[in-house]
Write a protein that holds these residues in place. Structure first.
Motif, PDB file in Angstrom:
ATOM      1  N   PHE A  90       0.816  -1.214   0.000  1.00  0.00           N
ATOM      2  CA  PHE A  90       0.000   0.000   0.000  1.00  0.00           C
ATOM      3  C   PHE A  90       0.847   1.259   0.000  1.00  0.00           C
ATOM      4  O   PHE A  90       0.485   2.261  -0.627  1.00  0.00           O
ATOM      5  N   ASP A  91       1.978   1.231   0.705  1.00  0.00           N
ATOM      6  CA  ASP A  91       2.869   2.398   0.645  1.00  0.00           C
ATOM      7  C   ASP A  91       3.441   2.557  -0.762  1.00  0.00           C
ATOM      8  O   ASP A  91       3.562   3.678  -1.280  1.00  0.00           O
ATOM      9  N   GLU A  92       3.770   1.430  -1.382  1.00  0.00           N
ATOM     10  CA  GLU A  92       4.297   1.483  -2.752  1.00  0.00           C
ATOM     11  C   GLU A  92       3.214   1.966  -3.720  1.00  0.00           C
ATOM     12  O   GLU A  92       3.480   2.788  -4.616  1.00  0.00           O
ATOM     13  N   GLU A  93       1.992   1.472  -3.540  1.00  0.00           N
ATOM     14  CA  GLU A  93       0.879   1.898  -4.388  1.00  0.00           C
ATOM     15  C   GLU A  93       0.609   3.381  -4.192  1.00  0.00           C
ATOM     16  O   GLU A  93       0.279   4.103  -5.152  1.00  0.00           O
ATOM     17  N   HIS A  94       0.741   3.851  -2.978  1.00  0.00           N
ATOM     18  CA  HIS A  94       0.522   5.261  -2.708  1.00  0.00           C
ATOM     19  C   HIS A  94       1.490   6.119  -3.525  1.00  0.00           C
ATOM     20  O   HIS A  94       1.094   7.127  -4.130  1.00  0.00           O
ATOM     21  N   LEU A  95       2.752   5.716  -3.570  1.00  0.00           N
ATOM     22  CA  LEU A  95       3.751   6.462  -4.346  1.00  0.00           C
ATOM     23  C   LEU A  95       3.420   6.422  -5.834  1.00  0.00           C
ATOM     24  O   LEU A  95       3.506   7.438  -6.532  1.00  0.00           O
ATOM     25  N   ARG A  96       3.038   5.247  -6.324  1.00  0.00           N
ATOM     26  CA  ARG A  96       2.687   5.122  -7.743  1.00  0.00           C
ATOM     27  C   ARG A  96       1.452   5.967  -8.071  1.00  0.00           C
ATOM     28  O   ARG A  96       1.389   6.597  -9.129  1.00  0.00           O
ATOM     29  N   ALA A  97       0.486   5.968  -7.151  1.00  0.00           N
ATOM     30  CA  ALA A  97      -0.725   6.750  -7.379  1.00  0.00           C
ATOM     31  C   ALA A  97      -0.421   8.249  -7.404  1.00  0.00           C
ATOM     32  O   ALA A  97      -0.977   8.991  -8.227  1.00  0.00           O
ATOM     33  N   GLU A  98       0.467   8.694  -6.528  1.00  0.00           N
ATOM     34  CA  GLU A  98       0.834  10.117  -6.513  1.00  0.00           C
ATOM     35  C   GLU A  98       1.576  10.498  -7.802  1.00  0.00           C
ATOM     36  O   GLU A  98       1.365  11.586  -8.350  1.00  0.00           O
ATOM     37  N   GLU A  99       2.412   9.602  -8.292  1.00  0.00           N
ATOM     38  CA  GLU A  99       3.083   9.865  -9.567  1.00  0.00           C
ATOM     39  C   GLU A  99       2.066   9.960 -10.701  1.00  0.00           C
ATOM     40  O   GLU A  99       2.143  10.838 -11.564  1.00  0.00           O
ATOM     41  N   TRP A 100       1.105   9.041 -10.687  1.00  0.00           N
ATOM     42  CA  TRP A 100       0.044   9.057 -11.706  1.00  0.00           C
ATOM     43  C   TRP A 100      -0.759  10.350 -11.628  1.00  0.00           C
ATOM     44  O   TRP A 100      -1.082  10.965 -12.645  1.00  0.00           O
ATOM     45  N   ALA A 101      -1.069  10.788 -10.407  1.00  0.00           N
ATOM     46  CA  ALA A 101      -1.832  12.022 -10.227  1.00  0.00           C
ATOM     47  C   ALA A 101      -1.077  13.221 -10.797  1.00  0.00           C
ATOM     48  O   ALA A 101      -1.664  14.093 -11.460  1.00  0.00           O
ATOM     49  N   ALA A 102       0.241  13.258 -10.526  1.00  0.00           N
ATOM     50  CA  ALA A 102       1.042  14.368 -11.024  1.00  0.00           C
ATOM     51  C   ALA A 102       1.129  14.368 -12.555  1.00  0.00           C
ATOM     52  O   ALA A 102       1.071  15.419 -13.198  1.00  0.00           O
ATOM     53  N   GLN A 103       1.225  13.169 -13.134  1.00  0.00           N
ATOM     54  CA  GLN A 103       1.356  13.065 -14.587  1.00  0.00           C
ATOM     55  C   GLN A 103       0.046  13.414 -15.306  1.00  0.00           C
ATOM     56  O   GLN A 103       0.050  13.975 -16.392  1.00  0.00           O
ATOM     57  N   THR A 104      -1.074  13.059 -14.688  1.00  0.00           N
ATOM     58  CA  THR A 104      -2.370  13.232 -15.359  1.00  0.00           C
ATOM     59  C   THR A 104      -3.091  14.499 -14.962  1.00  0.00           C
ATOM     60  O   THR A 104      -4.121  14.846 -15.561  1.00  0.00           O
ATOM     61  N   GLY A 105      -2.596  15.187 -13.933  1.00  0.00           N
ATOM     62  CA  GLY A 105      -3.305  16.356 -13.433  1.00  0.00           C
ATOM     63  C   GLY A 105      -4.550  16.010 -12.636  1.00  0.00           C
ATOM     64  O   GLY A 105      -5.472  16.832 -12.519  1.00  0.00           O
TER      65      GLY A 105
END
Length: 393
Positions: free
Chosen positions: A375-390
């Motif tokens: 879940f911590d790893e997914e959180h980081l991936r999700a934040e990266e996705w959020a930054a990339q997609t706006g």
């Protein structure tokens, strides 16, 4: 007290269900009977109808001629609305009076033919729909009520269709079989859902879901959420807070424990602890006082405060999360949902993790899921996705 809405199309057999529930101990309030009562000869309701539509809607004895009135309002939207403005407030007032007179531990069943059509579903703790094939209904109307087929078809077409009723139904009671089969289904509903639901509601006790039982994916989860959200919004009106479907059941194609997770946005935890908590409990969503925190991301940081309510309905477990707008837990719930919706690889990885945890330790599967490093790893991936997609919540 538990308020149940009962409906079904003309000829569906709703009256047979109503009668069986009354025999089992329900307090049945018949909307059709009340509608006749409020326009009986000598009533203010009838006087207003005559003033609006003239004496042409009266029979030779001075009583309301329903066929004549129907001919006036059928197909005339403005006339129908004038009629509803006269009758509906009186029906609502009499219904409330009868409900208030029922015992505190009653199961009150409001038998309303047009419950779906007039948008009453969110006002009940549970909506039961009697569903019967149109061919069966036509046969009953021509055989039992003496209607010609054209009139029966016209009456059926004037009401909501099966799809619309099904969308409003917490419980569907099929009635294409025998009366004995229908009674058996009603008895099952009474003993295993309505009676325990009433007790849970009165005692403000929430049903706790089984975290180890993965099921689905169930394509009706979004529709079930929509009914819950409408009920929640009705409970907190006139406020209009944000309500979201979150968790695994909000992600199409993802197996999950059969519990609907709902997020209700509040302005503060003080708001969550105020009258809002009692209003939710009265609507069937009692507070779980000992579960006031989310596991933070990343793990080890300060816990994320929230309030959690459940469902008193034994047939529909719910986790109702009250989180402050813009708080880390509020944002994370929306971010993870949207990331899983957007990324099939992450969905597959999440499902695999849940299955492994259930296999290894089914009794602690939820706790293991919350603390797993994935879940911590997914959180980081999700934040990266959020930054990339706006992405924005």
């Amino acid at each position: 007290m538990l308020m149940v809405g009962l409906t079904g199309g003309i000829g569906s057999g709703k009256s047979a269900v109503s009668a069986r529930l009354a025999a089992l101990g329900a307090v049945v309030i018949d909307a059709d009977r009340i509608a006749r009562e409020v326009v009986a000869p000598g009533s203010e309701g009838l006087a207003e109808i005559v003033a609006a539509f003239s004496t042409r809607v009266l029979d030779a004895d001075g009583a309301l001629d329903r066929a004549a009135l129907g001919a006036v309002v059928f197909g005339d939207e403005s006339a129908r609305r004038r009629l509803e403005a006269i009758t509906h407030p009186r029906v609502r007032a009499r219904t409330a009076e009868l409900a208030a007179a029922a015992p505190a531990d009653a199961v009150v069943v409001n038998d309303v033919p047009l419950l779906v059509e007039v948008g009453l579903a969110p006002t009940y703790h549970l909506v039961v729909v009697v569903q019967t094939a149109v061919t069966t209904r036509l046969a009953r109307l021509t055989r039992d009520r003496g209607m010609d087929r054209a009139e029966a078809e016209r009456r059926i077409a004037a009401q909501a269709d099966d799809a619309r009723r099904q969308a409003a139904a917490d419980v569907l009671l099929p009635n294409d079989g025998t009366l004995a089969e229908l009674h058996a289904a009603v008895d099952e509903l009474w003993h295993h859902r309505l009676v325990p639901y009433e007790r849970n509601l009165r005692e403000q006790r929430a049903v706790r879901p089984d975290p180890a039982a993965l099921t689905g994916p169930d394509p009706t989860w979004p529709q079930q959420y929509a009914r819950l959200a409408a009920r929640i919004r009705h409970a907190v009106a006139p406020a209009d807070p944000r309500v979201d479907h979150i968790g695994s059941t909000a992600v199409a194609g993802l197996a999950a424990a059969d519990v609907i997770d709902v997020q209700l946005t509040v302005t503060s935890l003080a708001e969550a602890d105020g009258p809002l908590a009692e209003r939710l409990a009265a609507a069937g969503f009692p507070r779980l006082p000992d579960e006031c925190w989310d596991t933070p991301r990343p793990s080890g940081s300060d816990r994320w405060a929230k309030r959690l309510h459940g469902s008193a309905d034994p047939g529909r477990p719910v986790n109702l999360h009250l989180r402050v707008a813009g708080s880390p837990g509020w944002r994370y719930a929306l971010l993870m949902r949207d990331h899983l919706r957007a990324d099939p690889d992450e969905r597959a990885a999440y499902l695999q993790l849940k299955r492994e945890l259930v296999d290894v330790a089914p009794d602690t599967a939820t706790g293991g899921t919350l603390t797993d490093p994935w879940f911590d790893e997914e959180h980081l991936r999700a934040e990266e996705w959020a930054a990339q997609t706006g992405w924005r919540p």
